[in-house]
Motif scaffolding. Structure first.
Motif, PDB file in Angstrom:
ATOM      1  N   SER A 257     -41.439  34.983  40.490  1.00 23.12           N
ATOM      2  CA  SER A 257     -42.043  35.238  41.802  1.00 23.12           C
ATOM      3  C   SER A 257     -42.640  36.639  41.867  1.00 23.12           C
ATOM      4  O   SER A 257     -43.704  36.853  42.477  1.00 23.12           O
ATOM      5  N   LEU A 258     -41.964  37.610  41.255  1.00 21.30           N
ATOM      6  CA  LEU A 258     -42.507  38.974  41.221  1.00 21.30           C
ATOM      7  C   LEU A 258     -43.815  39.010  40.445  1.00 21.30           C
ATOM      8  O   LEU A 258     -44.763  39.710  40.840  1.00 21.30           O
ATOM      9  N   ARG A 259     -43.875  38.278  39.337  1.00 21.09           N
ATOM     10  CA  ARG A 259     -45.115  38.253  38.553  1.00 21.09           C
ATOM     11  C   ARG A 259     -46.248  37.613  39.361  1.00 21.09           C
ATOM     12  O   ARG A 259     -47.397  38.055  39.289  1.00 21.09           O
ATOM     13  N   MET A 260     -45.927  36.559  40.095  1.00 24.65           N
ATOM     14  CA  MET A 260     -46.940  35.906  40.926  1.00 24.65           C
ATOM     15  C   MET A 260     -47.442  36.844  42.007  1.00 24.65           C
ATOM     16  O   MET A 260     -48.656  36.941  42.269  1.00 24.65           O
ATOM     17  N   PHE A 261     -46.522  37.571  42.654  1.00 23.71           N
ATOM     18  CA  PHE A 261     -46.903  38.529  43.697  1.00 23.71           C
ATOM     19  C   PHE A 261     -47.805  39.617  43.118  1.00 23.71           C
ATOM     20  O   PHE A 261     -48.842  39.979  43.711  1.00 23.71           O
ATOM     21  N   LYS A 262     -47.462  40.119  41.930  1.00 22.19           N
ATOM     22  CA  LYS A 262     -48.263  41.168  41.315  1.00 22.19           C
ATOM     23  C   LYS A 262     -49.653  40.652  40.960  1.00 22.19           C
ATOM     24  O   LYS A 262     -50.657  41.379  41.107  1.00 22.19           O
ATOM     25  N   SER A 263     -49.736  39.414  40.508  1.00 19.09           N
ATOM     26  CA  SER A 263     -51.035  38.842  40.175  1.00 19.09           C
ATOM     27  C   SER A 263     -51.914  38.719  41.409  1.00 19.09           C
ATOM     28  O   SER A 263     -53.121  39.005  41.378  1.00 19.09           O
ATOM     29  N   VAL A 264     -51.314  38.271  42.509  1.00 26.44           N
ATOM     30  CA  VAL A 264     -52.074  38.155  43.761  1.00 26.44           C
ATOM     31  C   VAL A 264     -52.612  39.508  44.186  1.00 26.44           C
ATOM     32  O   VAL A 264     -53.787  39.648  44.587  1.00 26.44           O
ATOM     33  N   THR A 265     -51.777  40.555  44.085  1.00 26.16           N
ATOM     34  CA  THR A 265     -52.218  41.893  44.510  1.00 26.16           C
ATOM     35  C   THR A 265     -53.263  42.462  43.547  1.00 26.16           C
ATOM     36  O   THR A 265     -54.087  43.297  43.948  1.00 26.16           O
ATOM     37  N   HIS A 266     -53.225  42.022  42.295  1.00 25.09           N
ATOM     38  CA  HIS A 266     -54.215  42.506  41.333  1.00 25.09           C
ATOM     39  C   HIS A 266     -55.608  41.961  41.668  1.00 25.09           C
ATOM     40  O   HIS A 266     -56.603  42.711  41.639  1.00 25.09           O
ATOM     41  N   TYR A 267     -55.680  40.664  42.014  1.00 22.47           N
ATOM     42  CA  TYR A 267     -56.972  40.042  42.313  1.00 22.47           C
ATOM     43  C   TYR A 267     -57.291  40.068  43.794  1.00 22.47           C
ATOM     44  O   TYR A 267     -58.422  39.760  44.184  1.00 22.47           O
ATOM     45  N   MET A 268     -56.297  40.415  44.599  1.00 22.38           N
ATOM     46  CA  MET A 268     -56.422  40.393  46.049  1.00 22.38           C
ATOM     47  C   MET A 268     -56.960  39.060  46.535  1.00 22.38           C
ATOM     48  O   MET A 268     -57.755  38.972  47.483  1.00 22.38           O
ATOM     49  N   SER A 269     -56.533  38.023  45.855  1.00 20.45           N
ATOM     50  CA  SER A 269     -56.988  36.674  46.187  1.00 20.45           C
ATOM     51  C   SER A 269     -55.961  35.670  45.674  1.00 20.45           C
ATOM     52  O   SER A 269     -55.643  35.667  44.466  1.00 20.45           O
ATOM     53  N   ILE A 270     -55.432  34.841  46.568  1.00 18.57           N
ATOM     54  CA  ILE A 270     -54.501  33.799  46.154  1.00 18.57           C
ATOM     55  C   ILE A 270     -55.235  32.755  45.319  1.00 18.57           C
ATOM     56  O   ILE A 270     -54.708  32.245  44.331  1.00 18.57           O
TER      57      ILE A 270
END
Length: 304
Positions: free
Chosen positions: A5-18
């Motif tokens: 879940s932390l990796r998913m959250f970080k990925s979302v913040t990296h692309y700023m797009s779900i």
């Protein structure tokens, strides 16, 4: 809170797009949205503002992203370190042994093994048979008893023989028994490591017979070395492993009572925790011990 879940959250913040993060992570957008919502619910804070297809970090999200980065970095570092240990032939191994086996391996195996593997540091820990029902403090045990924990792996490396012995002076004074049934008339040095007091000894014969004979216990010990010493002192009859007896017989301090026609069987095990994720140096030690016992016992005239 799980690492994924932390990796998913970080990925979302990296692309700023779900949507973009879901595409990169190869999961559906609704599934990723649910994971982020579950993370927010677990933390009881709002991490992201959602606006159309874009997201923005809340102040709490900014602080949490910093913590998530630290957690993920530490996790990856530990994972890499452990993976390196698993594949590394270097390192420390604690080997648990009963005292006679520690003495025997010190005389016949440890020196050559250490020369072949100078980067592996061995610690030999002597234990009584009663202590060997658990793996406490050990990476590997060479044990004559099965462990209590059925989750542990006990690999049999040999079925060895124990022979009935006494000192020449004891035989001269008390006579030579002709059959294990005669031991009831003799003083016997029994094994205190068994679960209950020994009142009989099971035996096998070269002719294929097997049975159990009543004995008269005189003294008990949980040590093979102590039993041999007591027998040499004339304290009674002892049942001792064949691999331990050659030097006693050559020196004349002990004699075998039944011309090797009667003996006891006992299994020897290598005990360890799991086959999965085993360190390379521990796996190598197990393989070399298996080969060592195969060769040694095949060459041992008494234990064949």
């Amino acid at each position: 809170m799980d690492i994924e879940s932390l990796r998913m959250f970080k990925s979302v913040t990296h692309y700023m797009s779900i949507t973009q993060a879901a595409l990169i992570l190869d999961i559906s957008q609704p599934a990723l949205s649910r994971r982020i919502k579950q993370l927010e619910d677990e933390l009881s804070v709002k991490l992201l503002h959602r606006s159309g297809g874009k997201v923005e970090l809340t102040p709490q999200g900014v602080r949490f992203l910093q913590s998530a980065d630290c957690i993920l970095a530490e996790h990856d570092s530990v994972r890499d370190e452990i993976s390196s240990d698993i594949n590394d032939t270097k390192g420390h191994i604690v080997l648990g042994l009963v005292h006679p086996m520690a003495r025997w391996l010190s005389e016949s195996f440890i020196e050559d093994y250490s020369k072949r593997h100078p980067n592996t540091y061995l610690s030999l820990v002597t234990k009584s048979p009663k202590e060997m029902v658990t793996m406490e403090g050990c990476d590997l045990m060479v044990s004559p008893v099965l462990p209590d924990d059925i989750a542990l792996i006990a690999k049999k490396v040999h079925k060895f023989k124990r022979y009935f012995c006494a000192s020449p002076d004891y035989v001269r004074i008390n006579g030579l028994p002709k059959h294990p049934d005669d031991l009831v008339k003799h003083q016997c040095i029994v094994n205190s490591a068994v679960n209950k007091n020994e009142k009989s000894w099971l035996w096998h014969s070269k002719t294929g017979e097997q049975g159990g004979s009543k004995i008269t216990p005189a003294i008990s010990t949980d040590s093979i070395d102590v039993a041999a010493t007591l027998a040499i002192k004339g304290m009674g009859v002892a049942s001792l492993p064949g691999s331990q007896l050659n030097h006693y017989f050559k020196s004349g301090s002990l004699v075998e009572l039944f011309d090797y026609q009667f003996y006891q069987h006992q299994d020897l095990y290598l005990v360890y925790r799991t086959r999965e994720f085993m360190r390379a140096n521990l796996k190598q030690l197990i393989l070399e011990l298996q080969e060592f016992y195969r060769i040694q016992y095949s060459n041992c005239t008494l234990s064949n």
